[in-house]
Scaffold this motif. Structure first.
Motif, PDB file in Angstrom:
ATOM      1  N   ILE A  81       6.279   9.535   1.344  1.00  0.00           N
ATOM      2  CA  ILE A  81       5.437   8.449   0.848  1.00  0.00           C
ATOM      3  C   ILE A  81       5.348   7.409   1.946  1.00  0.00           C
ATOM      4  O   ILE A  81       6.370   6.913   2.426  1.00  0.00           O
ATOM      5  CB  ILE A  81       6.034   7.816  -0.423  1.00  0.00           C
ATOM      6  CG1 ILE A  81       6.125   8.854  -1.540  1.00  0.00           C
ATOM      7  CG2 ILE A  81       5.216   6.606  -0.859  1.00  0.00           C
ATOM      8  CD1 ILE A  81       6.959   8.412  -2.714  1.00  0.00           C
ATOM      9  N   GLY A  82       4.125   7.078   2.340  1.00  0.00           N
ATOM     10  CA  GLY A  82       3.932   6.013   3.309  1.00  0.00           C
ATOM     11  C   GLY A  82       3.893   4.683   2.596  1.00  0.00           C
ATOM     12  O   GLY A  82       3.317   4.560   1.508  1.00  0.00           O
ATOM     13  N   GLY A 118       0.853  -1.178   0.000  1.00  0.00           N
ATOM     14  CA  GLY A 118       0.000   0.000   0.000  1.00  0.00           C
ATOM     15  C   GLY A 118       0.890   1.228   0.000  1.00  0.00           C
ATOM     16  O   GLY A 118       1.881   1.278   0.734  1.00  0.00           O
ATOM     17  N   VAL A 119       0.556   2.211  -0.830  1.00  0.00           N
ATOM     18  CA  VAL A 119       1.377   3.402  -0.985  1.00  0.00           C
ATOM     19  C   VAL A 119       0.512   4.650  -0.819  1.00  0.00           C
ATOM     20  O   VAL A 119      -0.500   4.804  -1.492  1.00  0.00           O
ATOM     21  CB  VAL A 119       2.052   3.414  -2.382  1.00  0.00           C
ATOM     22  CG1 VAL A 119       2.885   4.667  -2.577  1.00  0.00           C
ATOM     23  CG2 VAL A 119       2.904   2.162  -2.586  1.00  0.00           C
ATOM     24  N   ASP A 120       0.931   5.522   0.097  1.00  0.00           N
ATOM     25  CA  ASP A 120       0.278   6.821   0.294  1.00  0.00           C
ATOM     26  C   ASP A 120       1.245   7.885  -0.212  1.00  0.00           C
ATOM     27  O   ASP A 120       2.260   8.160   0.425  1.00  0.00           O
ATOM     28  CB  ASP A 120      -0.041   7.054   1.776  1.00  0.00           C
ATOM     29  CG  ASP A 120      -0.675   8.412   2.016  1.00  0.00           C
ATOM     30  OD1 ASP A 120      -1.634   8.758   1.299  1.00  0.00           O
ATOM     31  OD2 ASP A 120      -0.201   9.136   2.914  1.00  0.00           O
ATOM     32  N   VAL A 121       0.939   8.455  -1.381  1.00  0.00           N
ATOM     33  CA  VAL A 121       1.834   9.412  -2.031  1.00  0.00           C
ATOM     34  C   VAL A 121       1.534  10.823  -1.534  1.00  0.00           C
ATOM     35  O   VAL A 121       0.412  11.312  -1.679  1.00  0.00           O
ATOM     36  CB  VAL A 121       1.662   9.376  -3.573  1.00  0.00           C
ATOM     37  CG1 VAL A 121       2.610  10.361  -4.243  1.00  0.00           C
ATOM     38  CG2 VAL A 121       1.900   7.968  -4.095  1.00  0.00           C
ATOM     39  N   VAL A 172       0.470  -3.673  -6.082  1.00  0.00           N
ATOM     40  CA  VAL A 172       0.791  -2.472  -5.323  1.00  0.00           C
ATOM     41  C   VAL A 172      -0.415  -1.554  -5.427  1.00  0.00           C
ATOM     42  O   VAL A 172      -0.801  -1.154  -6.529  1.00  0.00           O
ATOM     43  CB  VAL A 172       2.048  -1.758  -5.867  1.00  0.00           C
ATOM     44  CG1 VAL A 172       2.337  -0.504  -5.056  1.00  0.00           C
ATOM     45  CG2 VAL A 172       3.255  -2.689  -5.873  1.00  0.00           C
ATOM     46  N   TYR A 173      -1.022  -1.259  -4.285  1.00  0.00           N
ATOM     47  CA  TYR A 173      -2.167  -0.355  -4.250  1.00  0.00           C
ATOM     48  C   TYR A 173      -1.670   1.056  -3.927  1.00  0.00           C
ATOM     49  O   TYR A 173      -1.032   1.267  -2.898  1.00  0.00           O
ATOM     50  CB  TYR A 173      -3.176  -0.802  -3.182  1.00  0.00           C
ATOM     51  CG  TYR A 173      -3.951  -2.033  -3.574  1.00  0.00           C
ATOM     52  CD1 TYR A 173      -4.907  -1.985  -4.577  1.00  0.00           C
ATOM     53  CD2 TYR A 173      -3.720  -3.248  -2.938  1.00  0.00           C
ATOM     54  CE1 TYR A 173      -5.623  -3.112  -4.934  1.00  0.00           C
ATOM     55  CE2 TYR A 173      -4.440  -4.384  -3.290  1.00  0.00           C
ATOM     56  CZ  TYR A 173      -5.387  -4.307  -4.293  1.00  0.00           C
ATOM     57  OH  TYR A 173      -6.100  -5.430  -4.655  1.00  0.00           O
ATOM     58  N   VAL A 186      -1.279   2.009   5.588  1.00  0.00           N
ATOM     59  CA  VAL A 186      -1.904   0.820   6.187  1.00  0.00           C
ATOM     60  C   VAL A 186      -3.414   0.855   5.951  1.00  0.00           C
ATOM     61  O   VAL A 186      -4.019  -0.159   5.577  1.00  0.00           O
ATOM     62  CB  VAL A 186      -1.581   0.718   7.693  1.00  0.00           C
ATOM     63  CG1 VAL A 186      -2.484  -0.305   8.379  1.00  0.00           C
ATOM     64  CG2 VAL A 186      -0.125   0.342   7.895  1.00  0.00           C
ATOM     65  N   ILE A 187      -4.039   2.020   6.146  1.00  0.00           N
ATOM     66  CA  ILE A 187      -5.488   2.139   5.941  1.00  0.00           C
ATOM     67  C   ILE A 187      -5.838   1.896   4.472  1.00  0.00           C
ATOM     68  O   ILE A 187      -6.808   1.181   4.163  1.00  0.00           O
ATOM     69  CB  ILE A 187      -5.990   3.515   6.424  1.00  0.00           C
ATOM     70  CG1 ILE A 187      -5.848   3.597   7.947  1.00  0.00           C
ATOM     71  CG2 ILE A 187      -7.436   3.747   5.991  1.00  0.00           C
ATOM     72  CD1 ILE A 187      -6.065   4.995   8.514  1.00  0.00           C
TER      73      ILE A 187
END
Length: 193
Positions: free
Chosen positions: A25-26, A17-20, A87-88, A162-163
């Motif tokens: 970037i998480g 999971g990727v938070d851009v 990869v989301y 994670v969310i």
């Protein structure tokens, strides 16, 4: 559900999971059966161009020899190490559902990631999933866990990733198929056939 915890028709393999964000970037990962999302790390963002927050620094090493930025390379490395199946990448739409500048940025990042994964010989799919309210939810979860707001910055992006990932895993189980929108990058060759 099979003994491995995956839905029939979904290949086994870890998910990322990727938070851009503009500065960071998480990154989160699941187990090979896609049951639980856990935080991995916060990766410094490398923006194309210069003079912007998150712009490449000498310390980060802006681009690898192949022209891929260090942030994308780090995520590709994690996908390779974990044998990731998908990869989301979070897609930050407005509450109304409309897309803005952050959405366009996430789409461009996902396209670059898709190209880099293919160049590395990885078959992991890149998929965009709705991430409205994930950062707000991550802040609330960290606050509820007793973490002070000033210390959130170092882990907020991981918590948001994670969310994003757990939501995608839950959607996979509910529907028996991958969540989100598949990112397909057309090459110059594809457009001239």
């Amino acid at each position: 559900m099979t003994d491995t915890g995956t839905e029939p028709g979904l290949p086994r393999g870890a998910r990322l999971g990727v938070d851009v964000g503009m500065a960071r970037i998480g990154l989160a990962a699941s187990d090979p059966d896609g049951l639980v999302a856990t935080p991995v790390e916060t990766v410094p963002r490398v923006l194309e161009g210069s003079g912007k927050q998150g712009a490449p620094s000498a310390k980060q090493g802006a681009r690898s020899a192949g022209g891929t930025t260090a942030d994308v390379t780090r995520i590709v490395d994690e996908a390779v190490e974990r044998f990731a199946a998908v990869v989301y990448v979070g897609l930050p739409r407005h509450l109304s559902g409309k897309e803005g500048a952050a959405t366009a940025d996430a789409r461009k990042f996902a396209a670059r990631l898709t190209v880099a994964l293919a160049a590395a010989g990885e078959r992991a799919e890149v998929r965009l999933v709705d991430e409205r309210m994930t950062t707000v939810s991550a802040h609330q979860a960290l606050h509820a866990a007793g973490r002070k707001s000033k210390k959130h910055r170092s882990v907020i992006d991981q918590a948001a990733a994670v969310i994003i990932l757990q939501s995608a895993l839950d959607a996979e189980r509910a529907k028996g198929e991958r969540a989100g929108e598949l990112v397909e990058v057309r090459t110059v060759h594809d457009t001239h056939e």
